[in-house]
Design an enzyme around this catalytic site. Sequence first.
Site, short mmCIF file in Angstrom:
data_model
loop_
_atom_site.label_atom_id
_atom_site.label_comp_id
_atom_site.label_asym_id
_atom_site.label_seq_id
_atom_site.Cartn_x
_atom_site.Cartn_y
_atom_site.Cartn_z
N GLU A 9 22.81 -0.08 10.78
CA GLU A 9 21.89 -0.42 12.17
C GLU A 9 20.40 -0.15 11.70
OE1 GLU A 9 21.38 1.38 16.55
OE2 GLU A 9 23.27 2.24 15.43
N ASN A 65 13.66 4.25 4.19
CA ASN A 65 12.51 3.42 4.66
C ASN A 65 11.33 4.08 5.46
OD1 ASN A 65 11.81 0.91 5.60
ND2 ASN A 65 12.82 1.29 7.74
N LEU A 115 18.98 -5.94 5.91
CA LEU A 115 20.10 -5.80 4.87
C LEU A 115 21.33 -5.66 5.50
CD1 LEU A 115 18.13 -3.07 2.97
CD2 LEU A 115 18.65 -5.26 2.06
N SER A 130 0.93 -1.26 0.01
CA SER A 130 0.06 0.01 -0.16
C SER A 130 0.82 1.25 -0.01
CB SER A 130 -1.00 0.16 1.17
OG SER A 130 -0.20 0.09 2.43
N GLN A 167 -1.66 7.70 7.42
CA GLN A 167 -0.44 8.97 7.40
C GLN A 167 0.75 8.41 6.83
OE1 GLN A 167 -1.44 11.88 8.34
NE2 GLN A 167 -3.41 11.13 8.94
N MET A 191 10.60 -6.61 4.37
CA MET A 191 10.66 -7.38 5.65
C MET A 191 12.00 -8.25 5.59
SD MET A 191 8.33 -5.47 6.82
CE MET A 191 8.06 -5.87 8.64
N ARG A 192 13.20 -7.53 4.91
CA ARG A 192 14.29 -8.46 5.20
C ARG A 192 15.53 -7.39 5.77
NH1 ARG A 192 15.00 -13.15 5.16
NH2 ARG A 192 17.36 -13.09 4.35
N HIS A 220 8.94 3.49 8.50
CA HIS A 220 8.80 2.63 9.70
C HIS A 220 7.57 3.20 10.58
CE1 HIS A 220 9.93 0.08 13.18
NE2 HIS A 220 9.76 1.15 13.93
C1 GAR Z 1 3.87 -0.38 6.56
O1 GAR Z 1 3.19 -0.26 7.83
C2 GAR Z 1 5.49 -0.27 6.78
O2 GAR Z 1 5.53 0.80 7.75
C3 GAR Z 1 5.79 -1.56 7.52
O3 GAR Z 1 5.17 -2.48 6.78
C4 GAR Z 1 3.98 -2.13 6.38
C5 GAR Z 1 4.07 -2.41 4.98
O4 GAR Z 1 2.67 -2.38 4.37
N1 GAR Z 1 7.29 -1.43 7.47
C6 GAR Z 1 7.99 -2.17 8.62
O5 GAR Z 1 7.46 -2.54 9.49
C7 GAR Z 1 9.47 -2.15 8.26
N2 GAR Z 1 10.20 -2.55 9.52
P1 GAR Z 1 2.38 -2.01 2.73
O6 GAR Z 1 3.16 -3.33 2.26
O7 GAR Z 1 1.04 -1.86 2.71
O8 GAR Z 1 3.14 -0.90 2.48
#
Ligand code: GAR
Length: 224
Positions: A149, A113, A99, A19, A179, A96-97, A115
């Site tokens: 990190e 990124n 790096l 999304s 948001q 979700m890997r 978060h």
């Molecule tokens: C999002 O909420 C993003 O912030 C989070 O994964 C979701 C992906 O949703 N990212 C993390 O947690 C990274 N550590 P999406 O595939 O619908 O964009």
Amino acid sequence: MSAASPRKRVAALISGRGSNMLSLMAAARQADYPAEIALVFSNKPDAPGLETAKDAGIATAALFHKDFASREDFERAMQDILLAHKIDLVCLAGFMRLLTPWFVEQWTGRMINIHPAILPSYKGLHTHARALADGVKLHGATVHFVVPEMDAGAIIAQAAVPVLDGDTPETLGARVLIQEHVLYPLALKLVASGAAKIIDGKVLTGETANGETLVVPSPSLQGA
Ligand code: GAR
């Protein structure tokens, strides 16, 4: 955009529904947006976001990380794909890997990124459940440059949402996600246009005045 500053070629890296990738694609449809989504890449060949990108006519690629002997082998193959598509900037969008430092260093200052928390609070996973367990009244999302990190690089932009009585990780996460979809296109625009500058490890964006403040619980509802 003038001919002198071509739109930056962006790769969105996803692992799932995508999304946030969609919100970047929507922003990049604006003629004056300084970036285009040139590639959507996933470490999961069945990620639903890949189909969405394909349907929108965007180039896609996928490498299943479990098909590789090591994290490094996977990343070298991913890097070859990014170079083949002449990518300028990488946006991690639910990728979700973890790096390796090697890969991160290939993209220093050119990889960002999103978060789902107000960093530096709640690095890592399960951010919404942890925020609820702590009873914080504000939660949100952060876009930051990626450094070796985890969840630690210079912060480009943040959004806050109220935490409400009765929230669950799902209801709070949904409020944050709305948001995120505003925040990520804004942050990418700042980076792709060159407006976001890293000075002494912090990002300056040109923002000097903003009268909007979020106080929770709302003072007006409490008669304050
Ligand atoms: C999002 O909420 C993003 O912030 C989070 O994964 C979701 C992906 O949703 N990212 C993390 O947690 C990274 N550590 P999406 O595939 O619908 O964009």
